[in-house]
Design a protein around this motif. Structure first.
Motif, PDB file in Angstrom:
ATOM      1  N   HIS A  80       1.129  -1.132   0.009  1.00 38.76           N
ATOM      2  CA  HIS A  80      -0.120   0.131  -0.140  1.00 38.76           C
ATOM      3  C   HIS A  80       1.046   1.481   0.197  1.00 38.76           C
ATOM      4  O   HIS A  80       0.463   2.085  -0.799  1.00 38.76           O
ATOM      5  N   ALA A  81       1.569   0.889   1.169  1.00 42.00           N
ATOM      6  CA  ALA A  81       2.920   2.028   1.325  1.00 42.00           C
ATOM      7  C   ALA A  81       4.030   2.337  -0.110  1.00 42.00           C
ATOM      8  O   ALA A  81       3.626   3.550  -0.710  1.00 42.00           O
ATOM      9  N   ASP A  89      -3.593   4.837   3.092  1.00 43.85           N
ATOM     10  CA  ASP A  89      -5.360   5.246   3.216  1.00 43.85           C
ATOM     11  C   ASP A  89      -5.613   4.364   4.299  1.00 43.85           C
ATOM     12  O   ASP A  89      -6.282   3.507   4.026  1.00 43.85           O
ATOM     13  N   ASN A  90      -4.237   3.506   5.233  1.00 44.39           N
ATOM     14  CA  ASN A  90      -4.839   2.684   5.434  1.00 44.39           C
ATOM     15  C   ASN A  90      -5.035   2.579   7.414  1.00 44.39           C
ATOM     16  O   ASN A  90      -5.198   3.544   8.137  1.00 44.39           O
ATOM     17  N   ALA A  91      -5.202   1.814   8.497  1.00 40.30           N
ATOM     18  CA  ALA A  91      -6.044   1.363   9.540  1.00 40.30           C
ATOM     19  C   ALA A  91      -4.032   1.181  10.581  1.00 40.30           C
ATOM     20  O   ALA A  91      -4.174   1.520  11.623  1.00 40.30           O
ATOM     21  N   THR A  92      -2.441   1.079  10.040  1.00 45.79           N
ATOM     22  CA  THR A  92      -1.795   0.765  10.587  1.00 45.79           C
ATOM     23  C   THR A  92      -0.973   2.486  11.071  1.00 45.79           C
ATOM     24  O   THR A  92       0.240   1.918  10.961  1.00 45.79           O
ATOM     25  N   ALA A 126      -5.847   0.896  -1.479  1.00 43.42           N
ATOM     26  CA  ALA A 126      -5.609   0.421  -1.474  1.00 43.42           C
ATOM     27  C   ALA A 126      -5.893   0.099  -2.880  1.00 43.42           C
ATOM     28  O   ALA A 126      -6.501   0.129  -3.419  1.00 43.42           O
ATOM     29  N   ASN A 127      -4.760  -0.334  -3.926  1.00 42.12           N
ATOM     30  CA  ASN A 127      -4.811  -1.075  -5.388  1.00 42.12           C
ATOM     31  C   ASN A 127      -5.080   0.499  -5.911  1.00 42.12           C
ATOM     32  O   ASN A 127      -5.757  -0.148  -6.920  1.00 42.12           O
ATOM     33  N   HIS A 180      -9.906 -21.932  -2.633  1.00 40.04           N
ATOM     34  CA  HIS A 180      -8.928 -21.382  -1.781  1.00 40.04           C
ATOM     35  C   HIS A 180      -7.948 -20.105  -2.582  1.00 40.04           C
ATOM     36  O   HIS A 180      -7.620 -19.500  -1.610  1.00 40.04           O
ATOM     37  N   LEU A 181      -7.239 -20.639  -3.355  1.00 41.61           N
ATOM     38  CA  LEU A 181      -7.268 -19.347  -4.463  1.00 41.61           C
ATOM     39  C   LEU A 181      -7.533 -18.082  -4.228  1.00 41.61           C
ATOM     40  O   LEU A 181      -7.297 -16.457  -3.534  1.00 41.61           O
ATOM     41  N   GLN A 182      -8.736 -18.080  -4.464  1.00 45.88           N
ATOM     42  CA  GLN A 182      -9.485 -15.862  -3.971  1.00 45.88           C
ATOM     43  C   GLN A 182      -9.430 -15.748  -2.160  1.00 45.88           C
ATOM     44  O   GLN A 182      -9.556 -14.608  -2.945  1.00 45.88           O
ATOM     45  N   GLY A 183      -9.133 -17.296  -1.990  1.00 43.19           N
ATOM     46  CA  GLY A 183      -9.634 -16.720   0.105  1.00 43.19           C
ATOM     47  C   GLY A 183      -8.223 -16.167  -0.174  1.00 43.19           C
ATOM     48  O   GLY A 183      -8.091 -15.485   0.689  1.00 43.19           O
ATOM     49  N   ILE A 184      -6.860 -16.246  -0.555  1.00 46.85           N
ATOM     50  CA  ILE A 184      -5.510 -16.212  -0.477  1.00 46.85           C
ATOM     51  C   ILE A 184      -5.315 -14.644  -1.960  1.00 46.85           C
ATOM     52  O   ILE A 184      -3.964 -14.046  -1.721  1.00 46.85           O
ATOM     53  N   LYS A 185      -6.089 -14.671  -2.098  1.00 38.93           N
ATOM     54  CA  LYS A 185      -5.905 -13.440  -2.531  1.00 38.93           C
ATOM     55  C   LYS A 185      -4.821 -11.925  -2.588  1.00 38.93           C
ATOM     56  O   LYS A 185      -4.026 -11.663  -3.582  1.00 38.93           O
ATOM     57  N   ASP A 186      -5.235 -11.671  -1.307  1.00 36.14           N
ATOM     58  CA  ASP A 186      -4.828 -10.125  -0.636  1.00 36.14           C
ATOM     59  C   ASP A 186      -3.665 -10.370   0.284  1.00 36.14           C
ATOM     60  O   ASP A 186      -2.849  -9.818   0.852  1.00 36.14           O
ATOM     61  N   CYS A 187      -3.046 -11.941   0.084  1.00 41.78           N
ATOM     62  CA  CYS A 187      -1.917 -12.343   0.711  1.00 41.78           C
ATOM     63  C   CYS A 187      -0.573 -11.369   0.118  1.00 41.78           C
ATOM     64  O   CYS A 187      -0.579 -11.438  -1.156  1.00 41.78           O
ATOM     65  N   ARG A 188       0.145 -11.226   0.307  1.00 38.41           N
ATOM     66  CA  ARG A 188       1.749 -10.918   0.074  1.00 38.41           C
ATOM     67  C   ARG A 188       2.669 -10.853   0.143  1.00 38.41           C
ATOM     68  O   ARG A 188       3.115 -11.406  -1.539  1.00 38.41           O
ATOM     69  N   HIS A 189       2.648 -12.883   0.305  1.00 38.10           N
ATOM     70  CA  HIS A 189       3.862 -13.333   0.007  1.00 38.10           C
ATOM     71  C   HIS A 189       3.109 -14.319  -0.244  1.00 38.10           C
ATOM     72  O   HIS A 189       3.108 -15.121   1.522  1.00 38.10           O
ATOM     73  N   VAL A 190       2.915 -15.558  -0.684  1.00 35.29           N
ATOM     74  CA  VAL A 190       3.070 -16.510  -0.567  1.00 35.29           C
ATOM     75  C   VAL A 190       3.686 -17.970  -0.356  1.00 35.29           C
ATOM     76  O   VAL A 190       4.209 -18.126  -1.831  1.00 35.29           O
TER      77      VAL A 190
END
Length: 387
Positions: free
Chosen positions: A73-74, A147-150, A202-203, A318-328
């Motif tokens: 995001h940054a 614009d994140n929550a961190t 994001a994105n 399953h791939l749909q559930g991990i689509k937003d993971c940074r490193h797989v």
């Protein structure tokens, strides 16, 4: 019926790329030049400097780092500034926290590292004070932040309130003349001229750049004043067992599929690594894990920084559930399994041997860090590695 008709994706007006505004359409692969640039054969190609002209103005990007690096995001916020900058404009990055990334490769012409402001520490007043000092020194035309929550979204809003600056939040559309955000629960768009502070959703931007910045480090001494004691009381971060963290909030997940036979060894690895446990639908249906551990379209959608899949073939759900993971990272005997196309790294090896080897290596590393010198017999997993 013509099935070749492409439809505009209603969830994203467009994405900003080096080739200009890219309208997202269903069924379209994407910009060919950018895709070619992303292939392995082109990653090491020498990219030209964005500009070599003397800078007469600046765009400033501020973001917190995570373990020395900017997250996706940054990086998108930094790319937004670089893509909108003209030849006489420099892009300045203010990194709150330790910074180890290649600033030039990310598009920054100059950068300041502020290691005293770690994301884990809460001192918003001092962060605003530091950002205000940087703005006074560089006099940027505009400030970009994720614009994140961190921490970044909060910092941007606090700065705008203190400086009486105009601001746009959750920006999903921008160009050299305007920004826009969703309104009315996503049923409409709110647009305005470019404000002083742009907080990007994001994105909204493609972070892959065909050019580099100058990457010059600037000392914070003489620019950022010495930190004072914050008026806020930081109660710290409460540590908890990774197994108790909700999968949707977990930053590190190890997930088991039908290829994992020794569940006890797998759970021991998760405990050693401090990772949350997930599972595929098949593993849950077989009774190896409870339903709340299921990841996928019919289970949980996760956004972990690191996701290790053991013995998971990678069905589309399953791939749909991990689509937003940074490193797989995928561990599988089948190098052609669907998950290998999504993975950043595929280890072609026996799942159980890999679990044992990782457990032994992690245990040895923890003991060495604590001052012990254990003798560990590590299993071989040298079946081959495919990137």
């Amino acid at each position: 019926m013509n099935n070749d008709i492409k439809r505009t994706d209603p969830r994203r007006p467009f994405i900003v790329t080096a080739a200009g505004l890219k309208r997202i359409t269903l069924g379209e692969i994407g910009n060919g030049a950018m895709l070619q640039f992303s292939h392995g054969a082109h990653k090491d190609a020498v990219r030209p400097r964005r500009t070599t002209q003397p800078a007469t103005r600046a765009l400033l990007v501020a973001a917190h780092t995570d373990r020395g690096s900017l997250d996706d995001h940054a990086r998108q916020a930094l790319a937004a500034a670089a893509l909108l900058a003209d030849g006489a404009t420099e892009v300045v990055l203010i990194a709150f926290g330790e910074f180890k990334d290649d600033a030039a490769a990310l598009g920054a012409d100059r950068y300041i590292e502020l290691p005293g402001f770690d994301r884990r520490n809460f001192a918003p007043d001092e962060e605003v004070r530091a950002l205000t000092a940087c703005v006074a020194h560089f006099a940027p035309v505009r400030i970009f932040m994720p614009d994140n929550a961190t921490g970044d979204g909060d910092l941007g809003r606090r700065y705008a309130a203190r400086a009486d600056a105009s601001i746009a939040t959750q920006v999903v559309e921008l160009d050299a003349g305007h920004v826009a955000s969703y309104a009315q629960a996503g049923r409409a768009m709110a647009s305005r001229d470019l404000p002083d502070v742009v907080l990007l959703a994001a994105n909204a931007v493609d972070a892959r750049l065909p050019f580099v910045g100058a990457g010059e480090a600037v000392s914070a001494q003489g620019i950022v004043p010495a930190a004072k004691a914050s008026v806020f009381v930081d109660l710290g971060i409460e540590e908890m067992d990774a197994a108790q963290v909700a999968l949707e909030e977990a930053d590190f997940i190890v997930s088991a599929g039908n290829g994992v036979s020794d569940i006890a060894a797998f759970e021991a690895l998760a405990g050693t690594l401090g990772a949350a446990i997930g599972a595929s639908r098949v593993a849950v249906d077989d009774g190896k894990f409870t339903r709340d551990k299921q990841i996928g379209a019919t289970g949980k959608t996760v956004e972990a920084s690191v996701y290790i899949a053991f013995g998971i073939s990678g069905a589309v759900q399953h791939l749909q559930g991990i689509k937003d993971c940074r490193h797989v990272i995928a561990v599988n005997l089948d190098a052609s399994a669907p998950i290998a196309k999504r993975a950043n790294l595929t280890i072609v090896a026996d799942t159980q041997e890999t679990i044992k080897a990782l457990t032994d290596a992690a245990t040895a590393a923890r003991a060495a860090r604590a001052g012990g010198t254990p003798v560990v017999q590590t299993a071989s997993v040298a079946e081959g590695v495919a990137a």
